[in-house]
Scaffold this motif. Structure first.
Motif: not given
Lengths: 1107, 479
Positions: B85-89, B425-432, B473-479
């Motif tokens: 829903l968040l990454d609009q698939q 769910p990895e697609a959301f991580t990919l987009w971020r 807070p952002k996830i540590f890898w989300d820069k």
């Protein structure tokens, strides 16, 4: 008829009447007015007769014998026969307060004046006025400190009872029900299939939001067999009962034949009543199915009613249109437009319920023995088509004075019932959900005259369901009543046997053994194409329960000196309960409309057996000084199988004192005829639920996320076992008993020879080490853990005022009684690190009923619509000041309160009423009597999710104002990314902390508002918290008592005809389903209305015939 | 006090027996019955408090089957729905998903998925690890650690700091309100779990219990599990590779030891019964039209790309199960992702190929080498989905060339990976991580970058649970 029975009885019992010389007399009261129908018998013989309506009697007696003359409301009197005839017997009105005897714990009869604690007794005449067939619900309003809540008006619906407050957090808070000395199982055996609409999987089991209207087994008692119900309200009264009665007790005494009357009586009572729905949420009939003002028909699957105004729509008259026989809906200007659309009344669905209650009782006696047999049949159909409850009950009781010293008695009851229940609540097969969400342009009945019995109302020829949302969404209500049946059958036997042996005049022994055994067979079926289980599903559940109770007591009673007497009871109790539940699920049906488990293709089965045993020694000592000062102490040492061996034996005491101060000459006067002050202290222990010491593996593994049915093993041929899922409660091997400490004080006053009597009681109780299912964060690996940690206090006041404003010698009498009570409870603490626990409701950010530390038990908790002060729900609402959204598109919420329930979750209501009160009036004149009862509940919030959900879907009458311009009251602002209240500066860009100025933006009551902040289902739940106060006429009745001699002088009779109304009038601001219905049923989490099945009002007639 | 009353009573009865035998005979029988039942045997009470319907023991195969099903159900359920829903698939059409789609999201929305993964998945898995270690079932010890590593990665990538080191102690008399571990440190924990797990798998103790059909993912194939460990490590490294060449190097190294074909794909296949069905199938069945597919952003992308995967992903005639004509009632998702027994993908070969392409681009900027991986991925994904060779060739001819600029190339690779990671769910991580594809917010506010901690954690673990919003807070890898 009467004669034949008498003859038969005479043959059976060998009753004979010896002829002797006749003696005549007349019975009169203090004012020389005749006392009609007094009983006259010869002492120590079987001879007896009855005076006529003028008090005249004739009896065959010889000189030297003693006549015993007794009559209702008078003290019995003995007269020696001197040989003279035509003498006059003066009976004195019994001083009821002085001699009233009440049944206390363990069936011990005590003079009411001797008690140091509060009790209240409700008699059979008050219980049998209405013919609802449910004794527990008839108690409503009859006593102070008593809360009665019906699940719904459905036949067979359960009744939740509470005495005073709550002493347990997640355990049972209902009083123990005791019938003739044995505890009766009052379980709620119900199953809520994992449904398509449950929101959060929740913390711990037993939180029903869907399923069916729950039934508690206490309703099996036939009210026609009940002589009286005594409410033992607090721990001081129930300390002798121990753990099972920590929440008070209802002591039910059944009707018996009276020995010594030498008569056979037949009692017939019949009632017929008609039921109507009491209150329903108002629906709009102005707008059609659709969205954004555009009509979209059933074939589109559109769930909402935000379509075009109905008066702009026409039917095209196409009789082949499958969704409506009047044709499809088109616009006014459409060339096929034929006739204007007329909205349907969704509530045409309801029918008139009927209830027939018939009872026959036969009782008889001779000098030494008596018996009573009773046969009852209750037949009820509900306001929802196909809902039904049939109960047959049979009971027989008898007692006999076998020798001078030995008395034996016993009774046995058999109940057989069948209940066709209707699914309710939060599930797509819930009746009110599917019914009230139906758009006004859709006819659930398909134009049929008998839609409930005609599948064409709910099915298409291809077998698909006909619903306003196409073929799915929610079940058509007629589908629900026909194809989603929930049936429950019951066979139950309970009984008691007792022997008393009078060893010496001051020493007696008694033994009582009681048993209560039942099997309840439930079947919940969902046919193929039900929305809950489109492939079809059947559950077969058998609940078996056996419990046995044994009490042996040694009773000592001795006059210690002229002024001092004492009694001592020492006893032993053994109790065991064995329950056995068998559960079978058949999934994936082959044939439609064949709801037999053999029609399924996949099966699973489980069993659940529990065994519990307790044993106790107890003692009760009482001292009585000059019938003025009473002192009593009790102690009970209990051993329970559910606790760890090192903690399973525990002792708790109680003490009480009563002082009848009007026994002292200085307090004796004409105004105050009776006065007593009393005080008590009690401690009651309580054990743990069974099997709560360990955390076993569960097989088959099963889990769900609340949105879907989820997984139940086997999966792909693999078996699975689990230690945890989102509902698993961790056992605790270190549990110990709970304790409730209670302090109570009060006074009883009688004025003007008891024309006015006032009872007042105040109490305080503290429950410590309460075992709770303490929710833990899921990150601990589990949902909850059992701990001894909670503490709850209750304090309250109970007042009962009985008055007789009018009492005349010519028979006019008016009794006016008042009950009033208030209880304030507080959850002092739950468990370390735990401040909140869910008792009922949805959870997961939707409305729930909680216990929260520092708050009253049962507060409503949920997300909120952002207010200008987020944690002050009385502060002005925040009105969205963002003209565009992040993408730059216009923000539809601009100028409106903010939807989505994005304000913080917090306490949004308190389900506890401020006070409960009732007024009971009874006016009698000659044979006529007119009675009514008015119940009042002040306060007590209800979550009105029914109306909330109807608003969101454009069905509630509240949404009929759509399109009306308005300026929403509140302060401008919005929430920033951190969830804080901010508002735009004049530049429209800079965010300043806190709310801005008052809103002046012109807005509209539009679809966006009603779907957003205007409802609690998509918005904050605070929006639909409503005050559940009401004033309700509970009962009205007009009776006529026929003369006692219409069958001739010698055949006294008791015939009464009553017309009655139950719940005829209701005044409340609450606008959901009846404020007295309850989604959770007989459970701790009260105060929720989410598509509850409706309550009812009824009108009927009742005939009592006694010969 | 405990035995006092009993003893006195017993003595009294004995005395009565001696003195008044005859008179009290019948009463004594009654007394004898009730007292003999209640006689001094403690067992009589404590012995019955044992649940006869539940076992105190389990076996590794029963637990492994549960853990895998629970993981498949939880990932394919809430994790998949919310991330999609968040990454609009997918598109939030009505009710709870509709408001979620507009970012009207509260902490309570996350209770179910957090609860399922911590209890049904990880607690059962924790129990399995202990059981397997205790009994020396090395292969179970290895597999369960890899599954634990994977579960923890799902948690960290969506919530950042989460409880782990103090979790799973509630039934052992331990901590019930665990503290939250630092997210970067948890990545080390995951690595360590994989390393230990791989060590166990390299030493499967012959002769003891080993998994077979209870291991639905790999049928007990230790070699494939070891590859899975490398694939998961590669994923963790690529998440951290944005400004860190060393991480890209590691990612590439691990990817090279991971899957070598789609036959290695880690996926959980569901059963054929309604109660063992794929979670998307269940959602279409139980929550018709809560989510629809044809009006999603990805549907537009596929249309624009003339992508042959469109009909595999979306069936416009049966969208979300809402508007289905009679006969095809369930689903809304076509069979590959929506059949009753459709698999839920954890990590796939095509993802590894993308990962290699991305790592190559970040490391060396070698467009040509990256493009080979890129084209292989499209091939692998499309073949997996049953697209014909001709259609694949046409598609690669049209879309298979990477632009010359590294940034644009990463964006293009990510777009295809986003498509390949359909409903994962990895697609959301990919987009971020990559900002690709370029998505427009669907509600007020920006697209969320993390989940809020669940309400149950705020309610029952308040002192440990950090404050959180959909962005901070952002996830540590989300820069």
């Amino acid at each position: 008829m009467n004669k034949i029975i008498l003859l038969l009885f005479a043959l059976i019992t060998g009753l004979t009447v010896t002829a002797q010389s006749p003696i005549t007399g007349v019975v009169v009261d203090d004012n020389n007015n005749p006392v009609p129908y007094a009983s006259v018998s010869i002492k120590n013989s079987k001879v007896g007769t009855r005076a006529d309506e003028n008090g005249n009697f004739t009896i065959a007696a010889t000189t030297g014998e003693t006549l015993v003359i007794s009559a209702v409301n008078f003290a019995p009197q003995e007269v020696q026969v001197t040989g003279a005839s035509g003498f006059t017997v003066h009976l004195k009105i019994a001083d009821q307060t002085l001699n009233e005897v009440v049944v206390t714990a363990l069936g011990i009869k005590r003079e009411k004046r001797s008690l140091g604690y509060a009790t209240q007794t409700v008699g059979s005449d008050e219980l049998s006025k209405s013919g609802t067939g449910n004794m527990l619900s008839e108690l409503n309003g009859k006593a102070s400190g008593l809360t009665v809540i019906n699940s719904s008006g459905d036949p067979g619906a359960g009744t939740y009872i509470r005495l005073r407050g709550v002493t347990s957090v997640t355990g049972d808070n209902q009083p123990l029900i005791v019938v003739d000395g044995i505890p009766l199982d009052n379980s709620i055996n119900t199953y809520e299939p994992d449904n398509g609409i449950g929101f959060a999987a929740g913390t711990a089991g037993g939180l029903s939001i869907g399923g069916s209207v729950a039934t508690n087994r206490g309703m099996d008692i036939n009210p026609n067999d009940v002589e009286s119900v005594t409410l033992l309200k607090g721990p001081a009264a129930t300390a002798l009962y121990g753990i099972k009665a920590a929440s008070g007790a209802l002591i039910i005494t059944t009707k018996k034949g009276n020995a010594g009357q030498h008569a056979l009586h037949v009692n017939v009572s019949s009632s017929a009543a008609f039921d109507k729905v009491s209150q329903l949420p108002a629906l709009q009939t102005t707008y059609a199915q659709g969205n954004n003002g555009v009509y979209q028909g059933p074939e589109t699957g559109q769930p909402f009613s935000w379509g075009a105004a109905i008066d702009t729509l026409y039917r095209d008259g196409d009789a082949t249109y499958p969704w409506d026989k009047n044709g499809a809906i088109v616009g006014k200007s459409d060339p096929s437009a034929k006739t204007p659309v007329i909205p349907y009344d969704t509530y045409d669905f309801f029918v008139t319920g009927m209830s027939f209650d018939n009872n026959v009782a036969l009782s008889g006696s001779n000098e030494k023995s008596s018996f009573r047999m009773s046969l009852g049949n209750l037949y009820q159909t509900g306001v929802i088509p196909k809902s039904k409850y049939v109960k047959n009950s049979f009971s027989i009781s008898g007692q006999s004075q076998l020798t001078n010293k030995l008395n034996a008695s016993g009774s046995i009851n058999y109940i057989n019932s069948f209940n066709n229940k209707i699914l309710q609540g939060s599930q797509t097969s819930g009746l009110m959900l599917g019914l009230t969400r139906t758009t006004p342009t859709f006819d659930n009945s398909n134009g049929l005259s008998d839609p409930a019995d005609n599948p064409a109302s709910y099915l298409f020829p291809d077998g698909n369901q006909r619903t306003y949302r196409g073929i799915g969404g929610y079940d058509n209500p007629y589908f629900i009543v026909n194809r989603d049946p929930y049936t429950s059958g019951l066979d139950r036997v309970y009984g008691v046997g007792q022997v008393n042996y009078q060893v010496l005049d001051w020493l007696s022994l008694s033994y009582r053994l009681g048993g209560d055994v039942y099997a309840q067979d439930d079947k919940i079926a969902y046919d193929i194409n039900s929305t809950n289980f489109p492939a079809g599903n059947i559950y077969l559940i058998t609940y078996g329960s056996k419990q046995f109770n044994s009490d042996f007591t040694v009773n000592l009673n001795k006059q210690l000196s002229d002024n001092l007497s004492g009694s001592l009871i020492v006893g032993h109790n053994y109790f065991t309960n064995i329950s056995n539940t068998h559960f079978t699920n058949g999934n994936g049906l082959v044939l439609p409309n064949f709801l037999d488990v053999s029609n399924a293709t996949a099966f699973s089965a489980t069993e659940a057996k529990t065994v519990k045993r307790t044993m106790a020694f107890y003692a009760d000592a009482e001292l009585n000084y000059k019938k003025m000062l009473y002192f009593s102490i009790t102690g009970r040492e209990e051993e329970s199988s559910t606790l760890p061996p090192e903690n399973n034996t525990f002792f708790y005491p109680s003490a009480s004192v009563g002082w009848v101060f009007t026994q002292l000459p200085i307090f004796q006067n004409d105004i105050l005829s009776y006065g007593k002050v009393r005080a008590s202290f009690a401690q009651v222990g309580k054990d743990a639920p069974v099997y709560s010491l360990t955390t076993p593996f569960i097989s088959p593994a099963t889990f769900s996320d609340g949105y879907t049915v989820g997984i139940t093993f086997p999966v792909g041929g693999n078996a699975g076992s689990q230690i945890s899922s989102t509902t698993t409660v961790v056992g605790n091997p270190n549990l110990k008993p709970e304790n409730t400490y209670s302090y109570e004080g009060g006074f009883d006053l009688g004025f003007f020879k008891d024309r006015i009597s006032l009872n007042a009681t105040g109490y305080y109780s503290k429950s410590k080490d309460v075992i709770i299912v303490s929710s833990v964060p899921y990150s601990s690996g589990f949902a909850a853990i059992l701990v001894n940690a909670a503490e709850i206090t209750n304090k309250g006041i109970e007042l009962t005022l009985n008055t007789t404003p009018i009492k005349t010698s010519y028979g006019l009498r008016w009794d006016l009684n008042f009950n009033w009570s208030t209880n304030k409870n507080k959850v002092v603490q739950l468990a370390p690190g735990l401040n909140q626990i869910r008792l009922g409701g949805f959870g997961g950010g939707e409305a729930e009923v909680d216990a929260i530390a520092g708050q009253p038990y049962g507060v409503l908790y949920g997300t909120t619509t952002p207010h200008s002060n987020l944690f002050d729900l009385n502060s002005p609402l925040l009105i969205d000041d963002q003209p565009t959204d992040a993408a730059g598109d216009p923000n539809p919420e601009y100028g409106q309160p903010i939807g989505g329930g994005v304000g913080p979750a917090q306490i949004i209501g308190n389900t506890n009423p401020d006070w409960l009160g009732s007024v009971i009036s009874n006016l009698t004149y000659k044979g006529f009597s007119f009675a009514f009862q008015i119940d009042v509940r002040e306060g007590g919030d209800i979550y009105n999710g029914t109306v909330g959900a109807l608003v969101a879907r454009g069905l509630s009458a509240k949404t009929a104002n759509r399109g009306t311009p308005t300026v929403f009251q509140g302060l401008l602002g919005h929430l920033n990314a951190d969830g804080e209240v901010v508002h735009y500066d004049k530049d429209g860009v800079t965010e300043l902390p806190g709310p801005g100025t008052a809103n002046t933006i012109q807005s509209v009551y539009d679809e966006n508002y009603w779907q957003g902040a205007g409802n609690s289902v998509f918005g904050g739940q605070d929006v639909d918290i409503q005050d559940g106060s009401f004033v309700r006429v509970r009962q009205m009745s007009l009776s006529y008592q026929f003369p006692h001699n219409i069958f001739g002088r010698n055949h006294s009779n008791n015939i009464m005809l009553t017309i009655f109304a139950n719940n005829p009038f209701l005044w409340t601001n609450y606008n959901g389903v009846d404020p007295e219905t309850s989604l959770g049923g007989p459970a701790n989490g009260q105060g929720l209305d989410f598509f509850n099945n409706p309550g009812t009002k009824s009108y009927g007639i009742r005939l009592n015939l006694g010969l | 006090m405990k035995y006092g009353i009993k003893r006195i009573t017993c003595d009294l009865i004995k005395k009565l027996k001696r003195e008044h035998m005859k008179q009290y005979k019948f009463l004594l029988i009654a007394i004898a019955i009730c007292l003999s039942v209640a006689s001094c045997k403690k067992d009589f009470f404590t012995g019955v408090n044992i649940n006869p319907n539940a076992s105190t023991t389990s076996t590794p195969d029963l637990l492994l089957a549960t853990v895998q099903a629970a993981l498949g159900y939880t990932q394919g359920g809430d994790f998949s729905r919310y991330s999609s829903l968040l990454d609009q698939q997918v598109f939030g059409y009505q009710n709870q998903t509709q408001v979620f789609y507009k970012y009207q999201i509260n902490a309570g929305n996350f209770d179910n998925q957090w609860g399922d993964i911590y209890t049904s998945v990880m607690e059962n898995n924790y129990t399995l690890i202990q059981l397997a270690d205790e009994k020396g079932y090395n292969e179970y010890s290895g597999i369960s650690r890899l599954l634990m590593a994977y579960s923890l990665q799902l948690l960290v990538d969506n919530w950042g700091d989460v409880p782990y080191s103090q979790a799973f102690q509630a039934n052992k008399g331990g901590v019930i309100t665990p503290s939250f571990d630092d997210d970067a440190a948890l990545y080390d924990t995951i690595m360590s779990l994989i390393n230990i797990g791989t060590t166990f798998l390299n030493n499967p103790d012959a002769g003891v219990l080993t998994p077979g059909s209870d291991d639905v993912i790999y049928n007990g194939d230790a070699g494939k599990w070891i590859k899975f460990g490398h694939a998961l490590k590669a994923r963790l490294y690529i998440h951290q590779s944005k400004d860190d060449a060393a991480m890209a190097t590691n990612a590439l190294a691990e990817a090279n030891m991971a899957f070598t074909s789609s036959a290695d794909n880690a996926q959980y296949a569901f059963g054929n019964d309604q109660t063992s069905a794929n979670p998307w199938y269940q959602f279409g069945r139980d929550r018709q039209a809560y989510i629809t597919f044809s009006n999603s952003t990805i549907a537009d992308m596929l249309t624009n790309l003339d992508d042959p995967r469109y009909p595999v992903f979306i069936d416009p005639d049966n969208d979300g199960g809402a508007l289905s004509p009679s006969g095809t009632y369930f689903g809304g998702l076509p069979d590959y992702y929506g059949a009753v027994n459709a698999p839920v993908e954890l990590i796939t070969y095509d993802e590894i190929l993308f990962l290699k392409a991305e790592a190559t681009l970040r490391l060396s900027g070698d467009i040509e080498a990256a493009q080979a991986f890129y084209q292989d991925e499209i091939q692998a994904d499309m073949r997996k989905l049953g697209i014909s060779g001709a259609d694949i060739d046409t598609y690669i001819a049209a879309n298979g060339t990477l632009p010359g600029n590294v940034t644009d190339a990463i964006a293009k690779v990510s777009l295809q990976e986003y498509i390949a990671l359909y409903l994962n769910p990895e697609a959301f991580t990919l987009w971020r991580r990559t900002g690709s594809p370029n998505l427009t917010p669907t509600g007020t506010g920006n697209i969320p970058r993390r989940y809020i901690y669940p309400q149950t954690e705020y309610s029952y673990n308040p002192s440990n649970t950090p404050q959180s919003t959909l962005y901070t807070p952002k996830i540590f890898w989300d820069k």
